[in-house]
Design an enzyme around this catalytic site. Structure first.
Site, PDB file in Angstrom:
ATOM      1  N   ARG A 154       0.828  -1.201   0.000  1.00 44.69           N
ATOM      2  CA  ARG A 154       0.000   0.000   0.000  1.00 44.69           C
ATOM      3  C   ARG A 154       0.867   1.258   0.000  1.00 44.69           C
ATOM      4  O   ARG A 154       0.544   2.259   0.639  1.00 44.69           O
ATOM      5  CB  ARG A 154      -0.957   0.018   1.195  1.00 44.69           C
ATOM      6  N   SER A 222     -11.119   0.067   2.725  1.00 44.91           N
ATOM      7  CA  SER A 222     -10.280  -0.236   3.889  1.00 44.91           C
ATOM      8  C   SER A 222      -9.737   1.059   4.485  1.00 44.91           C
ATOM      9  O   SER A 222      -9.011   1.796   3.820  1.00 44.91           O
ATOM     10  CB  SER A 222      -9.124  -1.149   3.484  1.00 44.91           C
ATOM     11  N   GLU A 325      -5.065   3.862   5.788  1.00 48.52           N
ATOM     12  CA  GLU A 325      -4.817   3.711   4.362  1.00 48.52           C
ATOM     13  C   GLU A 325      -5.424   4.886   3.599  1.00 48.52           C
ATOM     14  O   GLU A 325      -4.955   5.246   2.527  1.00 48.52           O
ATOM     15  CB  GLU A 325      -5.404   2.389   3.868  1.00 48.52           C
TER      16      GLU A 325
END
Length: 337
Positions: A154, A222, A325
């Site tokens: 990520r 998320s 995130e």
């Protein structure tokens, strides 16, 4: 001041000084150079405006998909403003395989390398050949090769050294014709005689069952990253929770000779008692606690409070600090928790 509510899938009530779409580089540079403070936005699935933004929001609407192939690969040049799931679907329909595990991820193609989006055992960096960018200060067009992008879990150079310094205009993909299916993750392992098509449909089915539809309950997918921790941290947790889920992370991914594991943030949040919990109109989703949702009329301060409480509680319980995130926007730009 125009509303940002429909430009972010979380759907908070927030305004900005102005909103402008652009579909080519000259129009973008004109807009960028005429505003003192700007924020570049794609599909709005990873940005949460927690309060009114005191600048201009520029929405990337660069479109277009071109394709050619050779004996070994399919090559695709895709405009950053294209919808990600629509692009994955187009690839499947044309038998350009590789991205099927990434179906139904919200957002734009231009956001995919920034986040290095991933799901069900696949990360997009495995299929990115090059990324076309414009340097904001100079207007120079540059091509970054895959190795230049510092891809990680990520993560990428676009979130670090090049954060707020470049515009992604196109992403160039390289999909192998000798494609190996990825079915080792979760429910995909149960597929009998898997095909790219069956993986695509199964991923969509799983995501629709577990994840809330932003059209019903605003969310940004998320909210937290799955933490990557040393094996010693897992060992400590296992003393109390002998079935803690985890996945071994290759040492090359963390640039360390030590052994690391990834522990699902959803499990940590669930064990900390937040699954289904609400704070005013912000809820930790009851079937996927990794997702925070807007039940309707949520306030930015409540999103920050809920996320901060989750981070603090998980840290106190497991000595693991969760990292968001999503990109949280305040009045003057990005904020951190």
């Amino acid at each position: 001041m125009p509303s940002l509510k429909r430009y972010s899938t979380f759907g908070l009530d927030a305004d900005c000084a102005s909103i402008h779409g652009f579909s080519d580089i000259p129009s973008f540079l004109s807009l960028y150079n005429s505003h003192e403070t700007v924020y570049l936005l794609g599909g709005g699935s990873n940005s949460i405006f927690t309060e009114d933004f005191q600048g201009a929001v520029l929405v990337n609407e660069i479109k277009g998909i071109s394709h050619f192939d050779d004996e070994s690969y399919h090559y695709l040049r895709v405009g950053a403003g294209e919808n990600w799931h629509d692009f994955v679907t187009l690839c499947l329909e044309n038998q350009w395989y590789g991205l099927e595990n990434l179906a139904l991820i919200p957002g734009s193609v231009g956001a995919s390398p920034i986040q290095n989006i991933g799901a069900y055992g696949i990360e997009v960096n495995a299929f990115i050949d090059t990324v076309e960018i414009v340097v904001l200060d100079t207007g120079e067009k540059t091509l970054l090769k895959n190795n230049d992008c510092a891809f990680g879990y990520r993560d990428s150079i676009f979130k670090n050294a090049l954060a707020n310094k470049v515009l992604i205009t196109h992403v160039n993909f390289k999909l192998p014709k000798a494609h190996t299916l990825a079915t080792s993750y979760g429910e995909l392992a149960a597929l009998e005689k898997p095909t790219p098509e069956s993986i695509y449909h199964k991923v969509i089915e799983i995501r629709q069952q577990k994840l809330p539809d932003p059209a019903t309950f605003g969310n940004a997918g998320s909210f937290f990253k799955n933490p990557v921790v040393p094996m010693s941290v897992l060992a400590n947790i296992s003393k109390q929770y002998d079935t803690v889920p985890h996945f071994v992370v290759p040492s090359s991914d963390v640039q360390s000779s030590d052994e690391f594991v990834k522990i699902p943030a959803a499990w940590l949040i669930d064990q900390s008692g937040f699954k289904g919990a609400t704070l005013n109109q912000v809820r930790c989703h009851p079937t996927q606690p990794l997702v925070l949702t807007n039940l309707g009329g949520a306030k930015g301060k409540d999103v920050i409070a809920m996320a901060s409480d989750i981070i603090a509680t998980v840290y106190d319980k497991f000595a693991i600090k969760l990292e968001p995130e999503v990109r949280l926007m305040g009045s003057k730009g990005l904020i951190s928790l």
